[in-house]
Design an enzyme around this catalytic site. Structure first.
Site, PDB file in Angstrom:
ATOM      1  N   LYS A  14      29.821  53.200  34.338  1.00  0.00           N
ATOM      2  CA  LYS A  14      29.892  53.551  35.764  1.00  0.00           C
ATOM      3  C   LYS A  14      30.598  54.889  35.921  1.00  0.00           C
ATOM      4  O   LYS A  14      31.332  55.356  35.029  1.00  0.00           O
ATOM      5  CB  LYS A  14      30.621  52.472  36.562  1.00  0.00           C
ATOM      6  CG  LYS A  14      32.065  52.190  36.138  1.00  0.00           C
ATOM      7  CD  LYS A  14      33.109  53.139  36.689  1.00  0.00           C
ATOM      8  CE  LYS A  14      34.531  52.782  36.246  1.00  0.00           C
ATOM      9  NZ  LYS A  14      35.526  53.850  36.551  1.00  0.00           N
ATOM     10  N   ASP A 139      38.058  46.156  37.123  1.00  0.00           N
ATOM     11  CA  ASP A 139      36.694  46.673  37.217  1.00  0.00           C
ATOM     12  C   ASP A 139      35.631  45.640  36.835  1.00  0.00           C
ATOM     13  O   ASP A 139      34.454  45.845  37.111  1.00  0.00           O
ATOM     14  CB  ASP A 139      36.520  47.891  36.295  1.00  0.00           C
ATOM     15  CG  ASP A 139      37.227  49.124  36.806  1.00  0.00           C
ATOM     16  OD1 ASP A 139      37.757  49.083  37.934  1.00  0.00           O
ATOM     17  OD2 ASP A 139      37.265  50.126  36.075  1.00  0.00           O
TER      18      ASP A 139
END
Length: 301
Positions: A14, A139
């Site tokens: 990401k 995350d």
């Protein structure tokens, strides 16, 4: 449907399309506001059922294949929630660099939860997987669905955002990492100056893709001035936005065409730095890569 005996998944990296640090929480984490966006840089994770306990092999990075590894911890967590589950053999082939702000370890952990749940016949409900993901790291919950999402709290309070058309991403990978704890510790020391600079805009992460301000960026650039120079170079090469990802060390630039990225890559000798051409990945594409159902689609649970 009979559960599969072996699965191969591609956990994606990401980038952060903007990151605001709002202060320190009572649990020691930092309160943040960010937009997560998956990109097509990915690891490879092979999993098969085993009569033994958890076995893990790692290729491509100097990562321990033991209980300190997030993949191992994810496997043990899911087994701890249901008695009688079999073991698993896992092989992790790393392409996402560690300590780069790209979420590679978190992505691998989320993929492990999804894959083992599928491999073992879905013993856990979706909300249980989310609970385990939160325990593994801030995350990790994002990587249960990927795409584009707003992250608040410590990053695990998530709001899915509409996917946009894919666009090219130039990813700059330094030959060194950027430890998250150290970066936040240094940011805390500079916090009064940072708050004075950001002011009332501290709680805002713009929806405009061109606005990708990262509050941690100047702290990391003070440690590695060459990253600041490369950040400026990305703009001169035609990027319409450029930033540090997470707490670094990777940088990215958003471009209008892959040809612009190729021209930048060929414009100089990058030495030990790697320059990759990537693209953004939507939530449906990401879920397909993990063999998972999009939890935000109608009818999903």
């Amino acid at each position: 449907m009979r559960p599969p005996g072996r699965l191969t998944l591609r956990p994606h990296a990401k980038i952060n399309l903007g990151l605001r640090v709002l202060g320190t929480r009572s649990d020691g984490y930092h309160e943040i506001r960010t937009r997560f966006q998956t990109i097509d840089l990915a690891d490879e994770l092979e999993i098969e059922a085993s009569s033994n306990d958890v076995e893990l092999a790692v290729e491509g990075e100097a990562l321990a294949a033991d209980r300190t590894n997030l993949v191992w911890r994810a496997a043990e967590l899911i087994r701890s929630r249901r008695s009688g589950l079999p073991g698993a053999r896992l092989r992790l082939k790393k392409s996402i660099p560690i300590a780069a702000g790209l979420g590679g370890g978190s992505s691998d952990a989320a993929a492990t939860l999804l894959a083992l749940n599928r491999l073992w016949g879905f013993p856990l409900e979706r909300h249980e997987l989310v609970e385990l993901a939160i325990r593994l790291g801030a995350d990790v919950p994002f990587f249960l669905h990927g795409g584009l999402a707003l992250g608040t709290g410590k990053g695990d309070d998530l709001e899915p955002l509409p996917d946009r058309d894919p666009f090219p991403v130039c990813l700059i990978l330094p030959p060194y990492g950027s430890p998250t704890e150290e970066v936040y510790r240094l940011w805390d020391r500079r916090r009064p100056a940072a708050i004075e600079t950001v002011g009332a805009e501290a709680a805002v992460v713009s929806e405009d893709t061109r606005s990708v301000h990262n509050d941690l960026q100047e702290t990391v650039f003070s440690l590695h001035p060459e990253l600041g120079a490369i950040h400026e170079l990305l703009y001169r090469a035609g990027a319409f936005a450029a930033s540090l990802s997470g707490s670094g060390s990777s940088l990215y630039g958003l471009f209008r065409s892959p040809e612009e990225i190729r021209a930048l890559r060929e414009s100089r000798d990058w030495g030990a730095f790697k320059v990759l051409t990537c693209r953004t990945v939507s939530r449906p594409e990401y879920c397909r890569a993990l063999g998972a159902q999009d939890p935000f689609e109608p009818g999903s649970s």
